[in-house]
Design a protein around this motif. Structure first.
Motif, short mmCIF file in Angstrom:
data_model
loop_
_atom_site.label_atom_id
_atom_site.label_comp_id
_atom_site.label_asym_id
_atom_site.label_seq_id
_atom_site.Cartn_x
_atom_site.Cartn_y
_atom_site.Cartn_z
N GLY A 18 0.81 -1.22 0.00
CA GLY A 18 0.00 0.00 0.00
C GLY A 18 0.84 1.26 0.00
O GLY A 18 0.37 2.34 0.35
N ILE A 19 2.12 1.15 -0.39
CA ILE A 19 3.00 2.32 -0.43
C ILE A 19 2.94 2.93 -1.81
O ILE A 19 3.06 2.23 -2.83
CB ILE A 19 4.45 1.92 -0.09
CG1 ILE A 19 4.50 1.28 1.29
CG2 ILE A 19 5.39 3.11 -0.18
CD1 ILE A 19 5.85 0.68 1.63
N GLN A 20 2.81 4.25 -1.90
CA GLN A 20 2.70 4.92 -3.19
C GLN A 20 4.02 5.61 -3.51
O GLN A 20 4.47 6.51 -2.78
CB GLN A 20 1.56 5.93 -3.16
CG GLN A 20 0.23 5.23 -2.94
CD GLN A 20 -0.81 6.15 -2.36
OE1 GLN A 20 -0.50 7.08 -1.64
NE2 GLN A 20 -2.07 5.88 -2.65
N ARG A 94 -5.03 11.05 0.95
CA ARG A 94 -5.06 9.59 1.08
C ARG A 94 -6.20 9.21 2.02
O ARG A 94 -6.58 9.99 2.91
CB ARG A 94 -3.74 9.08 1.67
CG ARG A 94 -2.59 9.05 0.72
CD ARG A 94 -1.37 8.44 1.40
NE ARG A 94 -1.53 7.01 1.65
CZ ARG A 94 -0.63 6.26 2.29
NH1 ARG A 94 0.47 6.82 2.76
NH2 ARG A 94 -0.85 4.97 2.47
N LEU A 95 -6.71 8.00 1.85
CA LEU A 95 -7.76 7.52 2.74
C LEU A 95 -7.29 7.54 4.19
O LEU A 95 -8.07 7.89 5.09
CB LEU A 95 -8.19 6.11 2.34
CG LEU A 95 -9.21 5.42 3.26
CD1 LEU A 95 -10.48 6.25 3.40
CD2 LEU A 95 -9.51 4.02 2.75
N ILE A 96 -6.04 7.22 4.43
CA ILE A 96 -5.54 7.21 5.80
C ILE A 96 -5.57 8.60 6.43
O ILE A 96 -5.79 8.76 7.62
CB ILE A 96 -4.10 6.62 5.85
CG1 ILE A 96 -3.69 6.34 7.29
CG2 ILE A 96 -3.10 7.54 5.16
CD1 ILE A 96 -2.37 5.60 7.42
N HIS A 97 -5.37 9.64 5.61
CA HIS A 97 -5.45 11.02 6.10
C HIS A 97 -6.90 11.42 6.35
O HIS A 97 -7.21 12.12 7.32
CB HIS A 97 -4.80 11.97 5.09
CG HIS A 97 -3.34 11.70 4.88
ND1 HIS A 97 -2.71 11.92 3.66
CD2 HIS A 97 -2.39 11.23 5.72
CE1 HIS A 97 -1.43 11.57 3.78
NE2 HIS A 97 -1.21 11.16 5.01
N ALA A 100 -7.98 9.88 9.53
CA ALA A 100 -7.43 10.56 10.71
C ALA A 100 -8.28 11.74 11.16
O ALA A 100 -8.20 12.17 12.31
CB ALA A 100 -6.01 11.02 10.42
N LEU A 101 -9.12 12.26 10.26
CA LEU A 101 -10.00 13.38 10.61
C LEU A 101 -11.16 12.94 11.50
O LEU A 101 -11.81 13.78 12.13
CB LEU A 101 -10.57 14.03 9.34
CG LEU A 101 -9.60 14.78 8.43
CD1 LEU A 101 -10.31 15.22 7.16
CD2 LEU A 101 -9.01 15.99 9.15
N PHE A 102 -11.42 11.63 11.55
CA PHE A 102 -12.61 11.14 12.24
C PHE A 102 -12.26 10.04 13.24
O PHE A 102 -12.66 8.88 13.07
CB PHE A 102 -13.63 10.62 11.22
CG PHE A 102 -13.98 11.62 10.16
CD1 PHE A 102 -14.90 12.62 10.41
CD2 PHE A 102 -13.36 11.57 8.91
CE1 PHE A 102 -15.22 13.55 9.45
CE2 PHE A 102 -13.69 12.50 7.94
CZ PHE A 102 -14.61 13.51 8.20
N PRO A 103 -11.52 10.37 14.29
CA PRO A 103 -11.19 9.34 15.29
C PRO A 103 -12.44 8.82 15.98
O PRO A 103 -13.46 9.50 16.06
CB PRO A 103 -10.28 10.09 16.27
CG PRO A 103 -10.66 11.54 16.11
CD PRO A 103 -11.00 11.69 14.66
N PRO A 268 -17.33 6.90 8.94
CA PRO A 268 -17.12 7.43 7.59
C PRO A 268 -15.85 6.92 6.92
O PRO A 268 -15.52 7.36 5.81
CB PRO A 268 -16.98 8.93 7.87
CG PRO A 268 -16.20 8.96 9.16
CD PRO A 268 -16.69 7.75 9.95
N THR A 269 -15.12 6.00 7.57
CA THR A 269 -13.76 5.69 7.14
C THR A 269 -13.70 4.67 6.01
O THR A 269 -13.13 3.58 6.14
CB THR A 269 -12.92 5.21 8.33
OG1 THR A 269 -13.56 4.06 8.93
CG2 THR A 269 -12.79 6.30 9.38
N SER A 270 -14.29 5.02 4.89
CA SER A 270 -14.19 4.20 3.68
C SER A 270 -13.96 5.12 2.50
O SER A 270 -14.38 6.29 2.50
CB SER A 270 -15.46 3.37 3.46
OG SER A 270 -16.56 4.20 3.11
N PHE A 271 -13.29 4.61 1.49
CA PHE A 271 -13.06 5.39 0.27
C PHE A 271 -14.40 5.76 -0.36
O PHE A 271 -14.56 6.85 -0.91
CB PHE A 271 -12.22 4.58 -0.71
CG PHE A 271 -11.85 5.33 -1.96
CD1 PHE A 271 -10.73 6.14 -1.99
CD2 PHE A 271 -12.64 5.23 -3.10
CE1 PHE A 271 -10.39 6.84 -3.14
CE2 PHE A 271 -12.31 5.93 -4.26
CZ PHE A 271 -11.17 6.74 -4.27
#
Length: 347
Positions: A18-20, A94-97, A100-103, A268-271
């Motif tokens: 998963g590294i870009q 990125r999805l990971i970012h 991170a907005l929605f812990p 909400p943590t899905s693409f």
């Protein structure tokens, strides 16, 4: 220098992890020559800290996400998905970012919720916009503060007050008022909607209009609570709120039908949610997070014949269906999580 075989192997390994990997010089060059990218930055008021690496990353993620969006929509075109995706304000992340907005939030152990009023049984559908002629202004919480708890609560109170007072075009209420004054230091991180309801009910605090207490979606942390000394709009006081037991969608249906907008907690943590554009959303795999939205109606989609909840989000009108999302209404996938709603206005 690496051989072509070594480069291919490295790229394959990076993809698996998963590294870009990309050449920031080439991406930056593309940024400067891309009208599409320039239009995107203009449309969403995007600025970056430098013209090199940060913007290069943003452009890379934009292109990467755009390909995933297009791939999903091919499935939708074939009838293999009930919803479509589109480019929006989150596409340069990125999805990971985004995640991170929605812990994940933790609900309080005690509640000041009261017994909800008795209401009539729900009908087959309800939409306050078309059925009642209600005008609702969609808000935008921005991309730096996890403030959905405040926006959803403010909208629930606003819509409830409009229904109670027979006002078709209510003055929008201030989410910033709640972020600053009820946030308790976590207004942009892990706050919950119950804190906002308790602030209004238990402490008997007014909720000011957006005109008198302006929203600011550029703040990464909550601001100072400074209530206006004079007002042009009419603040709303709330006397009570009620809770719906988790997973009790049938009860939520009855209250929504009777004009009680319900604030829910949603992962909400899905693409797919990140880029939702239209259709009946069916929750895919998520990574665990919390976001708050307002359920205002429900119905059945005439194209797919699927039942749905009509949910007001706070991502602006360029996200979803003009700021709304229709989520699959299915008893096996209940939506009424941490569900609260206003029940009586104060003096």
């Amino acid at each position: 220098m690496y051989s072509s075989k070594e480069l291919c192997a490295a790229l394959l390994f990076a993809t698996i992890l998963g590294i870009q990997i990309f050449d920031s010089h080439q991406v930056t060059k593309a940024t400067l020559n891309s009208q599409e990218w320039a239009d995107y930055k203009t449309k969403y008021s995007k600025t970056y800290t430098s013209a090199s690496t940060p913007e290069a990353y943003a452009l890379f993620y934009y292109n990467y996400n755009k390909k995933l969006i297009n791939s999903h929509n091919v499935l939708a075109d074939r009838g293999q998905s009930t919803y479509r995706l589109a480019i929006n304000q989150f596409t340069d992340m990125r999805l990971i970012h985004f995640k991170a907005l929605f812990p994940k939030t933790t609900q309080p152990t005690t509640s000041s919720a009261t017994t909800p009023p008795a209401v009539q049984a729900a009908g087959t559908s309800f939409d306050p916009i078309t059925d009642l002629g209600l005008t609702i202004e969609v808000e935008d919480q921005g991309t730096v503060c996890n403030s959905g708890w405040a926006y959803a609560t403010a909208k629930a109170v606003e819509i409830f007050a409009a229904n109670e007072n027979a006002v078709a075009t209510p003055t929008p209420l201030s989410a910033q008022n709640l972020i600053d004054c009820a946030g308790s230091g976590t207004g942009c991180t892990k706050q919950v909607s119950q804190t906002a309801f308790d602030y209004l009910v238990v402490y008997n605090q007014p909720l000011y209009t957006k005109v008198d207490y302006k929203n600011n979606n550029l703040l990464k942390v909550q601001g100072m609570c400074v209530q206006p000394t004079t007002t042009t709009g009419t603040p709303i006081n709330l006397a009570s709120y009620a809770r719906i037991t988790d997973a009790d969608d049938a009860t939520m249906l009855n209250y929504v039908f009777n004009g009680f907008p319900v604030v829910i907690e949603f992962d909400p943590t899905s693409f797919a949610f990140m880029h939702y554009s239209s259709g009946i959303f069916q929750q895919p795999h998520t990574y665990g997070g919390s976001h708050y939205m307002t359920v205002i109606g429900y119905g059945t989609d005439t194209t797919t014949n699927l039942d749905y909840w009509l949910v007001l989000n706070s991502f602006g009108t360029t996200w979803g269906e003009n700021g709304y999302i229709r989520i699959l209404r299915d008893t096996s996938k209940p939506l009424a999580k941490s569900a609260l709603f206003p029940t009586a206005l104060g003096a």
